[in-house]
Design a protein around this motif. Structure first.
Motif, PDB file in Angstrom:
ATOM      1  N   THR A 127       0.850  -1.181   0.000  1.00  0.00           N
ATOM      2  CA  THR A 127       0.000   0.000   0.000  1.00  0.00           C
ATOM      3  C   THR A 127       0.883   1.227   0.000  1.00  0.00           C
ATOM      4  O   THR A 127       2.007   1.190   0.516  1.00  0.00           O
ATOM      5  CB  THR A 127      -0.912   0.025   1.239  1.00  0.00           C
ATOM      6  OG1 THR A 127      -0.098  -0.060   2.421  1.00  0.00           O
ATOM      7  CG2 THR A 127      -1.891  -1.134   1.221  1.00  0.00           C
ATOM      8  N   GLU A 128       0.379   2.318  -0.546  1.00  0.00           N
ATOM      9  CA  GLU A 128       1.172   3.541  -0.651  1.00  0.00           C
ATOM     10  C   GLU A 128       0.796   4.519   0.445  1.00  0.00           C
ATOM     11  O   GLU A 128      -0.384   4.860   0.617  1.00  0.00           O
ATOM     12  CB  GLU A 128       0.967   4.194  -2.017  1.00  0.00           C
ATOM     13  CG  GLU A 128       1.813   5.448  -2.199  1.00  0.00           C
ATOM     14  CD  GLU A 128       1.612   6.082  -3.555  1.00  0.00           C
ATOM     15  OE1 GLU A 128       2.216   7.145  -3.803  1.00  0.00           O
ATOM     16  OE2 GLU A 128       0.839   5.527  -4.373  1.00  0.00           O
ATOM     17  N   VAL A 129       1.786   4.959   1.199  1.00  0.00           N
ATOM     18  CA  VAL A 129       1.580   5.990   2.207  1.00  0.00           C
ATOM     19  C   VAL A 129       1.760   7.344   1.528  1.00  0.00           C
ATOM     20  O   VAL A 129       2.734   7.562   0.804  1.00  0.00           O
ATOM     21  CB  VAL A 129       2.577   5.831   3.374  1.00  0.00           C
ATOM     22  CG1 VAL A 129       2.393   6.950   4.395  1.00  0.00           C
ATOM     23  CG2 VAL A 129       2.417   4.469   4.043  1.00  0.00           C
ATOM     24  N   ARG A 130       0.843   8.254   1.762  1.00  0.00           N
ATOM     25  CA  ARG A 130       0.887   9.564   1.119  1.00  0.00           C
ATOM     26  C   ARG A 130       1.140  10.662   2.144  1.00  0.00           C
ATOM     27  O   ARG A 130       1.016  10.445   3.356  1.00  0.00           O
ATOM     28  CB  ARG A 130      -0.426   9.821   0.368  1.00  0.00           C
ATOM     29  CG  ARG A 130      -0.741   8.752  -0.687  1.00  0.00           C
ATOM     30  CD  ARG A 130      -2.062   9.031  -1.367  1.00  0.00           C
ATOM     31  NE  ARG A 130      -2.428   7.943  -2.280  1.00  0.00           N
ATOM     32  CZ  ARG A 130      -1.995   7.833  -3.527  1.00  0.00           C
ATOM     33  NH1 ARG A 130      -1.170   8.746  -4.022  1.00  0.00           N
ATOM     34  NH2 ARG A 130      -2.367   6.819  -4.291  1.00  0.00           N
ATOM     35  N   VAL A 131       1.491  11.837   1.631  1.00  0.00           N
ATOM     36  CA  VAL A 131       1.796  12.968   2.506  1.00  0.00           C
ATOM     37  C   VAL A 131       0.649  13.285   3.462  1.00  0.00           C
ATOM     38  O   VAL A 131       0.880  13.492   4.669  1.00  0.00           O
ATOM     39  CB  VAL A 131       2.183  14.200   1.668  1.00  0.00           C
ATOM     40  CG1 VAL A 131       2.210  15.463   2.538  1.00  0.00           C
ATOM     41  CG2 VAL A 131       3.544  13.983   1.012  1.00  0.00           C
TER      42      VAL A 131
ATOM     43  N   ALA B  67       7.044  14.219   2.307  1.00  0.00           N
ATOM     44  CA  ALA B  67       7.080  13.341   1.143  1.00  0.00           C
ATOM     45  C   ALA B  67       8.175  12.291   1.287  1.00  0.00           C
ATOM     46  O   ALA B  67       8.008  11.137   0.875  1.00  0.00           O
ATOM     47  CB  ALA B  67       7.311  14.163  -0.125  1.00  0.00           C
TER      48      ALA B  67
ATOM     49  N   ASP C 153      -1.409  11.297   4.783  1.00  0.00           N
ATOM     50  CA  ASP C 153      -1.409  10.252   5.822  1.00  0.00           C
ATOM     51  C   ASP C 153      -0.404  10.589   6.918  1.00  0.00           C
ATOM     52  O   ASP C 153      -0.683  10.429   8.110  1.00  0.00           O
ATOM     53  CB  ASP C 153      -1.061   8.890   5.215  1.00  0.00           C
ATOM     54  CG  ASP C 153      -2.052   8.451   4.149  1.00  0.00           C
ATOM     55  OD1 ASP C 153      -3.240   8.757   4.296  1.00  0.00           O
ATOM     56  OD2 ASP C 153      -1.610   7.802   3.176  1.00  0.00           O
TER      57      ASP C 153
ATOM     58  N   THR D 202       6.403   3.748   2.578  1.00  0.00           N
ATOM     59  CA  THR D 202       5.923   2.874   1.515  1.00  0.00           C
ATOM     60  C   THR D 202       6.945   1.786   1.208  1.00  0.00           C
ATOM     61  O   THR D 202       6.604   0.614   1.061  1.00  0.00           O
ATOM     62  CB  THR D 202       5.615   3.690   0.247  1.00  0.00           C
ATOM     63  OG1 THR D 202       4.596   4.659   0.547  1.00  0.00           O
ATOM     64  CG2 THR D 202       5.126   2.787  -0.874  1.00  0.00           C
TER      65      THR D 202
ATOM     66  N   ALA E  27      -0.871   1.539   5.061  1.00  0.00           N
ATOM     67  CA  ALA E  27      -1.396   2.892   4.867  1.00  0.00           C
ATOM     68  C   ALA E  27      -2.740   3.060   5.572  1.00  0.00           C
ATOM     69  O   ALA E  27      -3.751   3.451   4.977  1.00  0.00           O
ATOM     70  CB  ALA E  27      -1.519   3.199   3.385  1.00  0.00           C
TER      71      ALA E  27
ATOM     72  N   ALA F 129       6.888   9.698   3.717  1.00  0.00           N
ATOM     73  CA  ALA F 129       5.873   8.872   3.070  1.00  0.00           C
ATOM     74  C   ALA F 129       6.512   7.850   2.140  1.00  0.00           C
ATOM     75  O   ALA F 129       6.102   6.673   2.111  1.00  0.00           O
ATOM     76  CB  ALA F 129       4.897   9.758   2.291  1.00  0.00           C
ATOM     77  N   THR F 130       7.532   8.270   1.385  1.00  0.00           N
ATOM     78  CA  THR F 130       8.216   7.352   0.475  1.00  0.00           C
ATOM     79  C   THR F 130       8.916   6.243   1.241  1.00  0.00           C
ATOM     80  O   THR F 130       8.833   5.059   0.867  1.00  0.00           O
ATOM     81  CB  THR F 130       9.235   8.119  -0.389  1.00  0.00           C
ATOM     82  OG1 THR F 130       8.547   9.099  -1.169  1.00  0.00           O
ATOM     83  CG2 THR F 130       9.992   7.176  -1.305  1.00  0.00           C
TER      84      THR F 130
END
Length: 253
Positions: free
Chosen positions: A19-23, A70, A25, A77, A83, A73-74
């Motif tokens: 899953t992608e964690v975003r800013v 960012a 989040d 991920t 996420a 978050a990267t």
């Protein structure tokens, strides 16, 4: 001291569930933190920054750390952080626990332990560390730390290492030394190797060709050379085997 940025690696099923964690989040997780999640001396704020996006700024004992949301978050991920609000919040708490150690804190509470000096984990050296709960966090001098200050911090850390309480357990031809003050402080006992040698001799284990098997963050094994090398060969994690005489010559990592 070599765990991933956000704690222990995820389990197999967590790794499969990508899953992608975003800013947003990460921002929301920072807003959810309670006083119980943050050390009393630590202050942090989120700023919009310039063209690179929002960043979190940590301040503690005169040391300031800036990190882009960012970037966090990267990294989350890549580390397979779930996420979800719970997953990202736990990752943020783990990241804060591993934040850089201020020079002032290292001077007041640093303890010298053995750690790897090279990326290949083959060379050992002393490193100043600070204990945060169950974590042992390495100190790296700030850009403003003077050489005399670095020497003072290291000297004080060696002195504290000499006072760490440890227990010695004999298992046949092997002596196993474990710190009792806090987890992960086991290698502090090698600041005073002669005391450990004497305790083993007093309890009937006299070493003629004494070697130590060192794995940073783990108990220290002591045995004759052939036995020590066999223990190292059977180890499941990086470790080094050293003759007793060379322990005193180890430098700083």
């Amino acid at each position: 001291m070599s765990e991933t940025l956000f704690g222990a690696p995820a389990g197999l099923f967590a790794r499969l569930n990508r899953t992608e964690v975003r800013v947003p989040d990460v921002r929301a997780a920072l807003a959810r933190l309670t006083p119980a999640d943050v050390d009393p001396e630590l202050r942090f704020d989120v700023f919009e920054g310039t063209g690179a996006g929002p960043m979190v700024v940590l301040e503690e004992a005169g040391r300031r750390t800036r990190v882009l949301l960012a970037e966090l978050a990267t990294q989350m991920t890549r580390s397979r952080v779930a996420a979800t609000p719970e997953g990202v919040t736990a990752a943020v708490v783990a990241w804060l626990a591993r934040r850089p150690v201020p020079d002032e804190v290292a001077a007041a509470a640093g303890t010298a332990l053995l750690d790897w000096s090279d990326p290949g984990e083959t060379v050992l050296g002393w490193r100043v560390t600070v204990t945060r709960g169950a974590l042992v966090v390495p100190w790296r001098p700030s850009r403003t730390a003077s050489l005399p200050l670095v020497h003072q911090v290291r000297s004080a850390a060696l002195g504290r290492a000499a006072t760490v309480d440890a227990t010695l357990r004999l298992q046949g031809p092997v002596g196993l030394c474990t710190a009792t003050d806090a987890p992960g402080l086991d290698t502090a006992v090698l600041v005073r190797p002669e005391s450990l040698l004497q305790e083993m001799a007093d309890r009937g284990l006299r070493l003629r060709d004494g070697h130590v098997v060192v794995s940073p963050g783990r108990p220290v094994a002591c045995a004759e050379g052939p036995v020590a090398r066999r223990l190292a060969a059977e180890a499941t994690e990086p470790c080094a085997t050293l003759p007793w005489q060379t322990v005193a010559d180890l430098g700083w990592a």
